[in-house]
Design a protein around this motif. Sequence first.
Motif, PDB file in Angstrom:
ATOM      1  N   ILE A 155       0.833  -1.206   0.000  1.00 51.00           N
ATOM      2  CA  ILE A 155       0.000   0.000   0.000  1.00 51.00           C
ATOM      3  C   ILE A 155       0.868   1.256   0.000  1.00 51.00           C
ATOM      4  O   ILE A 155       0.648   2.188  -0.781  1.00 51.00           O
ATOM      5  CB  ILE A 155      -0.943  -0.009   1.215  1.00 51.00           C
ATOM      6  N   CYS A 156       1.851   1.288   0.896  1.00 49.59           N
ATOM      7  CA  CYS A 156       2.719   2.468   0.995  1.00 49.59           C
ATOM      8  C   CYS A 156       3.547   2.649  -0.270  1.00 49.59           C
ATOM      9  O   CYS A 156       3.701   3.764  -0.777  1.00 49.59           O
ATOM     10  CB  CYS A 156       3.631   2.351   2.216  1.00 49.59           C
ATOM     11  N   LEU A 157       4.071   1.544  -0.807  1.00 45.19           N
ATOM     12  CA  LEU A 157       4.875   1.635  -2.023  1.00 45.19           C
ATOM     13  C   LEU A 157       4.034   2.101  -3.204  1.00 45.19           C
ATOM     14  O   LEU A 157       4.505   2.869  -4.047  1.00 45.19           O
ATOM     15  CB  LEU A 157       5.516   0.281  -2.329  1.00 45.19           C
ATOM     16  N   CYS A 179       5.909   7.361   2.667  1.00 50.44           N
ATOM     17  CA  CYS A 179       7.276   7.014   2.292  1.00 50.44           C
ATOM     18  C   CYS A 179       8.001   6.327   3.458  1.00 50.44           C
ATOM     19  O   CYS A 179       8.725   5.346   3.269  1.00 50.44           O
ATOM     20  CB  CYS A 179       8.020   8.277   1.860  1.00 50.44           C
ATOM     21  N   ILE A 180       7.794   6.839   4.661  1.00 45.42           N
ATOM     22  CA  ILE A 180       8.384   6.206   5.836  1.00 45.42           C
ATOM     23  C   ILE A 180       7.801   4.814   6.040  1.00 45.42           C
ATOM     24  O   ILE A 180       8.517   3.848   6.331  1.00 45.42           O
ATOM     25  CB  ILE A 180       8.158   7.078   7.090  1.00 45.42           C
ATOM     26  N   GLY A 181       6.479   4.696   5.854  1.00 46.30           N
ATOM     27  CA  GLY A 181       5.853   3.389   5.977  1.00 46.30           C
ATOM     28  C   GLY A 181       6.410   2.390   4.987  1.00 46.30           C
ATOM     29  O   GLY A 181       6.504   1.189   5.266  1.00 46.30           O
ATOM     30  N   VAL A 223      16.244   1.764  -2.915  1.00 39.75           N
ATOM     31  CA  VAL A 223      15.016   2.541  -2.735  1.00 39.75           C
ATOM     32  C   VAL A 223      14.599   3.179  -4.053  1.00 39.75           C
ATOM     33  O   VAL A 223      13.417   3.161  -4.423  1.00 39.75           O
ATOM     34  CB  VAL A 223      15.208   3.612  -1.642  1.00 39.75           C
ATOM     35  N   MET A 224      15.544   3.740  -4.791  1.00 39.77           N
ATOM     36  CA  MET A 224      15.226   4.366  -6.078  1.00 39.77           C
ATOM     37  C   MET A 224      14.720   3.336  -7.078  1.00 39.77           C
ATOM     38  O   MET A 224      13.756   3.590  -7.812  1.00 39.77           O
ATOM     39  CB  MET A 224      16.448   5.095  -6.629  1.00 39.77           C
ATOM     40  N   VAL A 225      15.365   2.174  -7.119  1.00 41.68           N
ATOM     41  CA  VAL A 225      14.926   1.116  -8.036  1.00 41.68           C
ATOM     42  C   VAL A 225      13.505   0.688  -7.707  1.00 41.68           C
ATOM     43  O   VAL A 225      12.652   0.562  -8.590  1.00 41.68           O
ATOM     44  CB  VAL A 225      15.887  -0.089  -7.955  1.00 41.68           C
ATOM     45  N   GLU A 226      13.228   0.475  -6.432  1.00 39.71           N
ATOM     46  CA  GLU A 226      11.914   0.004  -6.006  1.00 39.71           C
ATOM     47  C   GLU A 226      10.824   1.020  -6.309  1.00 39.71           C
ATOM     48  O   GLU A 226       9.700   0.655  -6.677  1.00 39.71           O
ATOM     49  CB  GLU A 226      11.956  -0.307  -4.511  1.00 39.71           C
ATOM     50  N   LYS A 227      11.138   2.302  -6.174  1.00 41.04           N
ATOM     51  CA  LYS A 227      10.123   3.334  -6.359  1.00 41.04           C
ATOM     52  C   LYS A 227       9.963   3.783  -7.801  1.00 41.04           C
ATOM     53  O   LYS A 227       8.852   4.148  -8.218  1.00 41.04           O
ATOM     54  CB  LYS A 227      10.466   4.559  -5.497  1.00 41.04           C
ATOM     55  N   ARG A 244       8.187  -5.750  -8.032  1.00 39.11           N
ATOM     56  CA  ARG A 244       8.623  -7.147  -8.104  1.00 39.11           C
ATOM     57  C   ARG A 244      10.065  -7.303  -7.661  1.00 39.11           C
ATOM     58  O   ARG A 244      10.413  -8.293  -6.995  1.00 39.11           O
ATOM     59  CB  ARG A 244       8.453  -7.675  -9.540  1.00 39.11           C
ATOM     60  N   ILE A 245      10.901  -6.322  -7.992  1.00 37.31           N
ATOM     61  CA  ILE A 245      12.294  -6.368  -7.543  1.00 37.31           C
ATOM     62  C   ILE A 245      12.349  -6.291  -6.020  1.00 37.31           C
ATOM     63  O   ILE A 245      13.122  -7.002  -5.371  1.00 37.31           O
ATOM     64  CB  ILE A 245      13.103  -5.222  -8.176  1.00 37.31           C
ATOM     65  N   GLY A 246      11.507  -5.437  -5.437  1.00 39.70           N
ATOM     66  CA  GLY A 246      11.467  -5.322  -3.987  1.00 39.70           C
ATOM     67  C   GLY A 246      11.023  -6.602  -3.323  1.00 39.70           C
ATOM     68  O   GLY A 246      11.570  -6.997  -2.271  1.00 39.70           O
ATOM     69  N   GLN A 247      10.053  -7.284  -3.902  1.00 39.13           N
ATOM     70  CA  GLN A 247       9.591  -8.552  -3.329  1.00 39.13           C
ATOM     71  C   GLN A 247      10.667  -9.626  -3.453  1.00 39.13           C
ATOM     72  O   GLN A 247      10.885 -10.411  -2.520  1.00 39.13           O
ATOM     73  CB  GLN A 247       8.306  -8.984  -4.029  1.00 39.13           C
ATOM     74  N   ALA A 248      11.342  -9.652  -4.610  1.00 40.34           N
ATOM     75  CA  ALA A 248      12.436 -10.613  -4.785  1.00 40.34           C
ATOM     76  C   ALA A 248      13.554 -10.338  -3.789  1.00 40.34           C
ATOM     77  O   ALA A 248      14.144 -11.270  -3.208  1.00 40.34           O
ATOM     78  CB  ALA A 248      12.968 -10.543  -6.216  1.00 40.34           C
ATOM     79  N   ALA A 249      13.849  -9.059  -3.570  1.00 43.86           N
ATOM     80  CA  ALA A 249      14.873  -8.694  -2.590  1.00 43.86           C
ATOM     81  C   ALA A 249      14.454  -9.122  -1.188  1.00 43.86           C
ATOM     82  O   ALA A 249      15.295  -9.524  -0.372  1.00 43.86           O
ATOM     83  CB  ALA A 249      15.126  -7.190  -2.636  1.00 43.86           C
ATOM     84  N   GLY A 250      13.146  -9.033  -0.895  1.00 39.51           N
ATOM     85  CA  GLY A 250      12.655  -9.474   0.405  1.00 39.51           C
ATOM     86  C   GLY A 250      12.886 -10.954   0.615  1.00 39.51           C
ATOM     87  O   GLY A 250      13.335 -11.387   1.701  1.00 39.51           O
TER      88      GLY A 250
END
Length: 265
Positions: free
Chosen positions: A168-170, A202-204, A231-235, A242-248
Amino acid sequence: MNGDDARPSWITRDRLITGGAIVLASALAWWWLAASDMGMGGDGMDSMPSMGGMTASTPWTPAYAFSVFLMWSIMMVAMMLPSAAPMILLYARVAGNQGTAATLPPTFVFAGAYVAAWMLFSALATTAQWAMTASGLLTDAIRLNSQVLGGALLISAGLFQLTPLKRICLAHCRAPIAFLTQHWRPGFWGALRMGVHHGTYCIGCCWFIMALLFVGGVMNLIWVVAIAAFVMVEKLLPAGERIGQAAGILAVAIGGYLSLTPILT
């Protein structure tokens, strides 16, 4: 030339000034971090009074606490302002389209409120650093001294990447047009409210990622750059979510390895 004909030039000028201010503020923040020799784990920081030779063994006087808060605040400007640039520039454009010739004041209020939200986060990060220092959990390089704790933090951050709250925040950070459409408020107070609102989202989105600074080292400039780039890649990239989820998932795997290795050996 009538007002309608003049408006595009005002919008262009305002957006150029706004973009230049973002670049300048970000560049100065990164210069300050680099000049403070963060990557040396504090060895070269005696020449930077505002950094105060920061190590985990430094006594927590009020002056030192303020220097830690200042360091976190400048670091958040360096890491977060570039990724917020599309939202700020779009705000400037929309403000111009509302018919106000001088759009700079509300734009800078919006950006300032966004930065202020991250300064509040910096105060919380300073408090967390003090608590961990008092508990003996940090090395002199401001890094967790336990591989198990570092692994646990990586697992937690990785799992957070997969939660609905993160999505949601992203989503708000990745969709400036939708955010402005849903939350637009005119004038000074509107800009202030919207800036705080965007900063809160953004903080969330990123607070757990910022907590990973305690894994790689708050004073490790390479680690700071790596997190800012993520952070820049994810946003900003189309595949950022999807990159953020893979990184997770990767963070969970690495964290599990780090947590189990001391137990199994």
